[in-house]
Every structure is written in C-alpha cells, then in structure tokens.
Design a protein around this motif. Structure first.
Motif, PDB file in Angstrom:
ATOM      1  N   ALA A 114       0.838  -1.202   0.000  1.00  0.00           N
ATOM      2  CA  ALA A 114       0.000   0.000   0.000  1.00  0.00           C
ATOM      3  C   ALA A 114       0.869   1.246   0.000  1.00  0.00           C
ATOM      4  CB  ALA A 114      -0.906  -0.015   1.220  1.00  0.00           C
ATOM      5  N   VAL A 115       0.301   2.322  -0.496  1.00  0.00           N
ATOM      6  CA  VAL A 115       0.992   3.609  -0.513  1.00  0.00           C
ATOM      7  C   VAL A 115       1.064   4.117   0.925  1.00  0.00           C
ATOM      8  CG1 VAL A 115       0.871   5.969  -1.404  1.00  0.00           C
ATOM      9  CG2 VAL A 115       0.095   4.073  -2.814  1.00  0.00           C
ATOM     10  N   PRO A 116       2.234   4.639   1.357  1.00  0.00           N
ATOM     11  CA  PRO A 116       2.323   5.114   2.746  1.00  0.00           C
ATOM     12  C   PRO A 116       1.401   6.309   2.988  1.00  0.00           C
ATOM     13  CG  PRO A 116       4.361   5.549   1.553  1.00  0.00           C
ATOM     14  CD  PRO A 116       3.467   4.796   0.647  1.00  0.00           C
ATOM     15  N   LEU A 117       0.965   6.421   4.208  1.00  0.00           N
ATOM     16  CA  LEU A 117       0.086   7.522   4.582  1.00  0.00           C
ATOM     17  C   LEU A 117       0.899   8.784   4.791  1.00  0.00           C
ATOM     18  CD1 LEU A 117      -2.115   5.585   7.155  1.00  0.00           C
ATOM     19  CD2 LEU A 117      -2.718   6.168   4.795  1.00  0.00           C
ATOM     20  N   ARG A 118       0.142   9.917   4.820  1.00  0.00           N
ATOM     21  CA  ARG A 118       0.829  11.179   5.020  1.00  0.00           C
ATOM     22  C   ARG A 118       1.422  11.288   6.426  1.00  0.00           C
ATOM     23  NH1 ARG A 118      -2.474  16.396   3.430  1.00  0.00           N
ATOM     24  NH2 ARG A 118      -4.047  15.145   4.402  1.00  0.00           N
ATOM     25  N   THR A 119       0.873  10.622   7.290  1.00  0.00           N
ATOM     26  CA  THR A 119       1.329  10.694   8.678  1.00  0.00           C
ATOM     27  C   THR A 119       2.510   9.764   8.954  1.00  0.00           C
ATOM     28  OG1 THR A 119      -0.280   9.033   9.310  1.00  0.00           O
ATOM     29  CG2 THR A 119      -0.924  11.358   9.551  1.00  0.00           C
ATOM     30  N   ASP A 120       2.755   8.823   8.045  1.00  0.00           N
ATOM     31  CA  ASP A 120       3.893   7.915   8.215  1.00  0.00           C
ATOM     32  C   ASP A 120       5.184   8.657   7.879  1.00  0.00           C
ATOM     33  OD1 ASP A 120       2.173   5.888   8.844  1.00  0.00           O
ATOM     34  OD2 ASP A 120       2.274   4.909   6.857  1.00  0.00           O
ATOM     35  N   HIS A 121       6.191   8.501   8.722  1.00  0.00           N
ATOM     36  CA  HIS A 121       7.490   9.141   8.491  1.00  0.00           C
ATOM     37  C   HIS A 121       8.554   8.061   8.370  1.00  0.00           C
ATOM     38  CE1 HIS A 121       5.914  13.106   9.154  1.00  0.00           C
ATOM     39  NE2 HIS A 121       5.352  12.711  10.315  1.00  0.00           N
ATOM     40  N   PRO A 122       9.569   8.324   7.569  1.00  0.00           N
ATOM     41  CA  PRO A 122      10.626   7.325   7.447  1.00  0.00           C
ATOM     42  C   PRO A 122      11.424   7.220   8.738  1.00  0.00           C
ATOM     43  CG  PRO A 122      11.189   9.291   6.194  1.00  0.00           C
ATOM     44  CD  PRO A 122       9.799   9.471   6.706  1.00  0.00           C
ATOM     45  N   VAL A 123      12.119   6.087   8.847  1.00  0.00           N
ATOM     46  CA  VAL A 123      12.911   5.844  10.049  1.00  0.00           C
ATOM     47  C   VAL A 123      14.121   6.763   9.983  1.00  0.00           C
ATOM     48  CG1 VAL A 123      14.192   4.124  11.345  1.00  0.00           C
ATOM     49  CG2 VAL A 123      12.148   3.461  10.066  1.00  0.00           C
ATOM     50  N   MET A 124      14.362   7.524  10.996  1.00  0.00           N
ATOM     51  CA  MET A 124      15.455   8.488  11.027  1.00  0.00           C
ATOM     52  C   MET A 124      16.506   8.056  12.023  1.00  0.00           C
ATOM     53  SD  MET A 124      14.457  10.722   8.949  1.00  0.00           S
ATOM     54  CE  MET A 124      14.396  12.455   8.941  1.00  0.00           C
ATOM     55  N   GLY A 125      17.734   8.578  11.784  1.00  0.00           N
ATOM     56  CA  GLY A 125      18.797   8.369  12.740  1.00  0.00           C
ATOM     57  C   GLY A 125      19.656   7.150  12.477  1.00  0.00           C
ATOM     58  N   ILE A 126      19.422   6.402  11.403  1.00  0.00           N
ATOM     59  CA  ILE A 126      20.282   5.256  11.104  1.00  0.00           C
ATOM     60  C   ILE A 126      21.550   5.809  10.457  1.00  0.00           C
ATOM     61  CG2 ILE A 126      20.530   3.156   9.760  1.00  0.00           C
ATOM     62  CD1 ILE A 126      17.502   2.823   9.903  1.00  0.00           C
ATOM     63  N   GLN A 127      22.690   5.495  11.015  1.00  0.00           N
ATOM     64  CA  GLN A 127      23.959   5.977  10.491  1.00  0.00           C
ATOM     65  C   GLN A 127      24.860   4.818  10.152  1.00  0.00           C
ATOM     66  OE1 GLN A 127      25.603   8.679  13.325  1.00  0.00           O
ATOM     67  NE2 GLN A 127      24.111  10.284  12.873  1.00  0.00           N
ATOM     68  N   SER A 128      25.675   5.062   9.144  1.00  0.00           N
ATOM     69  CA  SER A 128      26.632   4.047   8.710  1.00  0.00           C
ATOM     70  C   SER A 128      27.980   4.364   9.325  1.00  0.00           C
ATOM     71  CB  SER A 128      26.746   4.061   7.176  1.00  0.00           C
ATOM     72  OG  SER A 128      27.804   3.251   6.778  1.00  0.00           O
ATOM     73  N   GLY A 129      28.740   3.355   9.637  1.00  0.00           N
ATOM     74  CA  GLY A 129      30.054   3.544  10.222  1.00  0.00           C
ATOM     75  C   GLY A 129      31.143   3.770   9.162  1.00  0.00           C
ATOM     76  N   LYS A 130      30.756   3.793   7.900  1.00  0.00           N
ATOM     77  CA  LYS A 130      31.736   3.921   6.817  1.00  0.00           C
ATOM     78  C   LYS A 130      32.144   5.376   6.653  1.00  0.00           C
ATOM     79  CE  LYS A 130      32.285   2.676   1.977  1.00  0.00           C
ATOM     80  NZ  LYS A 130      31.652   2.084   0.794  1.00  0.00           N
ATOM     81  N   ASN A 131      33.472   5.610   6.541  1.00  0.00           N
ATOM     82  CA  ASN A 131      33.993   6.954   6.313  1.00  0.00           C
ATOM     83  C   ASN A 131      34.160   7.119   4.795  1.00  0.00           C
ATOM     84  OD1 ASN A 131      35.259   9.392   6.238  1.00  0.00           O
ATOM     85  ND2 ASN A 131      36.774   8.885   7.827  1.00  0.00           N
ATOM     86  N   PHE A 132      33.195   7.789   4.182  1.00  0.00           N
ATOM     87  CA  PHE A 132      33.192   7.910   2.717  1.00  0.00           C
ATOM     88  C   PHE A 132      34.367   8.752   2.188  1.00  0.00           C
ATOM     89  CE2 PHE A 132      28.790   6.724   3.540  1.00  0.00           C
ATOM     90  CZ  PHE A 132      28.614   5.743   2.601  1.00  0.00           C
ATOM     91  N   ILE A 133      34.788   9.742   2.920  1.00  0.00           N
ATOM     92  CA  ILE A 133      35.885  10.611   2.480  1.00  0.00           C
ATOM     93  C   ILE A 133      37.180   9.823   2.401  1.00  0.00           C
ATOM     94  CG2 ILE A 133      37.257  12.635   3.079  1.00  0.00           C
ATOM     95  CD1 ILE A 133      34.707  13.801   4.352  1.00  0.00           C
ATOM     96  N   ASN A 134      37.499   9.091   3.452  1.00  0.00           N
ATOM     97  CA  ASN A 134      38.738   8.305   3.451  1.00  0.00           C
ATOM     98  C   ASN A 134      38.686   7.182   2.408  1.00  0.00           C
ATOM     99  OD1 ASN A 134      39.778   9.883   5.435  1.00  0.00           O
ATOM    100  ND2 ASN A 134      39.306   8.478   7.109  1.00  0.00           N
ATOM    101  N   THR A 135      37.526   6.561   2.245  1.00  0.00           N
ATOM    102  CA  THR A 135      37.376   5.468   1.278  1.00  0.00           C
ATOM    103  C   THR A 135      37.594   5.988  -0.147  1.00  0.00           C
ATOM    104  OG1 THR A 135      35.748   4.463   2.751  1.00  0.00           O
ATOM    105  CG2 THR A 135      35.866   3.622   0.506  1.00  0.00           C
ATOM    106  N   ASN A 136      36.988   7.129  -0.466  1.00  0.00           N
ATOM    107  CA  ASN A 136      37.165   7.705  -1.790  1.00  0.00           C
ATOM    108  C   ASN A 136      38.615   8.122  -2.035  1.00  0.00           C
ATOM    109  OD1 ASN A 136      34.514   7.314  -2.438  1.00  0.00           O
ATOM    110  ND2 ASN A 136      33.875   9.419  -1.951  1.00  0.00           N
ATOM    111  N   ALA A 137      39.246   8.711  -1.014  1.00  0.00           N
ATOM    112  CA  ALA A 137      40.645   9.139  -1.146  1.00  0.00           C
ATOM    113  C   ALA A 137      41.539   7.925  -1.373  1.00  0.00           C
ATOM    114  CB  ALA A 137      41.083   9.913   0.087  1.00  0.00           C
ATOM    115  N   ALA A 138      41.303   6.827  -0.642  1.00  0.00           N
ATOM    116  CA  ALA A 138      42.110   5.613  -0.815  1.00  0.00           C
ATOM    117  C   ALA A 138      41.897   5.018  -2.210  1.00  0.00           C
ATOM    118  CB  ALA A 138      41.746   4.595   0.256  1.00  0.00           C
TER     119      ALA A 138
END
Length: 194
Positions: free
Chosen positions: A25-49
């Motif tokens: 089903a299509v999500p309702l207007r009152t439904d919000h996505p899950v927030m606060g999930i963070q990744s432990g990957k350092n994208f800057i260092n990975t790209n530089a490497a």
C-alpha cells in the motif's frame, strides 16, 4: 501461479489468479521514514584511498587540425602506425605464394612445350660466323645500291629513270630493314625444310 505456453513460439501467457498478493500500500501522510540510522563507513577516506590506489587514466590521444581548435581522435585518422605492429606484417600471404608457385609452374611447362616444339620443327640455330657473313653481304649489297643511286642523273626526265630510282630506293630500304633485324637479334633460328 500457473503459466500456459502458446504454440506460436511467443512469450508465456500468465493466467489471472484472484488470490495473488497485491502490491504494498501507498504510505500515509502521517507515516514518516525511520530516522537516525547511520553508517560507520567513512566515505571521504574510502574515496581518497580509491583514488590513490587506483590506476591512472591515460588521456585519449587527439590531434587539432585548425586554428579554431577542432579536435579529432588520432587512431581512426591513420596517423598511428598500427599495422606495422602486427606479427604477420610484411609476410607474403599464403594465397599470393600459391599463385606465384602456380605461375612459375605454368611458365616452366610453357618453356618445356616451346623447347619440344623447337625440337619437333627441327629449328637450328644460325652460327655466329654465318650471321656475320650474311650481315656483311647485306651491307655490301646496300653499298652497291647506294653507289648506283648516287650515279643517277640529277634530272629525272623520263619514266624509265623514275622507275629505276624508285626501285633502287625500295631495295635500299629493304636492305636497311634486313640489316636492322639481323643486328638487333643475336640469336637467329632457321627452320629446316627437309
């Protein structure tokens, strides 16, 4: 889910099934996505490497042909010698070698055939001494005709003098042609009429 095959060879036809699960089903207007999930990957260092360890990209070779800066690829232009780097560069192709061998064999067969015909026709070669004797005789005849021609009168007033002059000129021309032929060809064959 059941599928049926059509005998025409096309894609399988799906049969409709009422009990098939529906799309989410299509999500309702009152439904919000899950927030606060963070990744432990350092994208800057990975790209530089990745950039440091990666292989450098070579620039594409180009050439500029006008003052305005029109750029074109070098490879399709013919400026890059790509054929001399092939392993079979400069090697005569097999079909040309075969053709040359066939031509050589055909020439040998033709030479053999000519030699056999010369033997059959009993052609004999004119010796050099005899050739020289004939050449000297022709030159002597030409000198005699020339002397006769020089002794003709300056005024040719009769028909007989005119005919004699023409006859001498024709004989001298024929002798000159014969002398030229014998001098040009060092080897002369004579047919035996026996």
């Amino acid at each position: 889910m059941k599928t049926a095959q059509v005998t025409g060879g096309g894609p399988p036809v799906k049969k409709f099934d009422r009990n098939m699960p529906k799309k989410p089903a299509v999500p309702l207007r009152t439904d919000h996505p899950v927030m606060g999930i963070q990744s432990g990957k350092n994208f800057i260092n990975t790209n530089a490497a990745n950039v440091i360890m990666g292989v450098t990209k070579k620039p594409k070779p180009i050439y500029v042909d006008k003052r305005t800066g029109d750029k074109h690829d070098v490879e399709p232009s013919g400026l890059v010698p790509k054929y001399i780097n092939k392993k079979d560069y400069g090697v005569t192709p097999e079909y040309i070698r075969r053709r040359n061998e066939e031509l050589k064999k055909a020439q040998e067969e033709y030479d053999r055939y000519i030699q056999e015909n010369l033997k059959k026709a009993a052609m004999k070669r004119l010796p050099d001494e005899e050739r020289e004797a004939i050449l000297q005789g022709l030159k002597k005849n030409w000198e005699e005709r020339h002397k006769e021609f020089q002794s003709l009168s300056i005024f040719i007033d009769s028909i007989s003098k005119k005919i004699r002059k023409q006859r001498l000129e024709e004989e001298m021309k024929q002798l000159e042609r014969d002398i030229g032929v014998i001098e040009k060809h060092k080897i002369i064959y004579i047919a035996n009429n026996a």
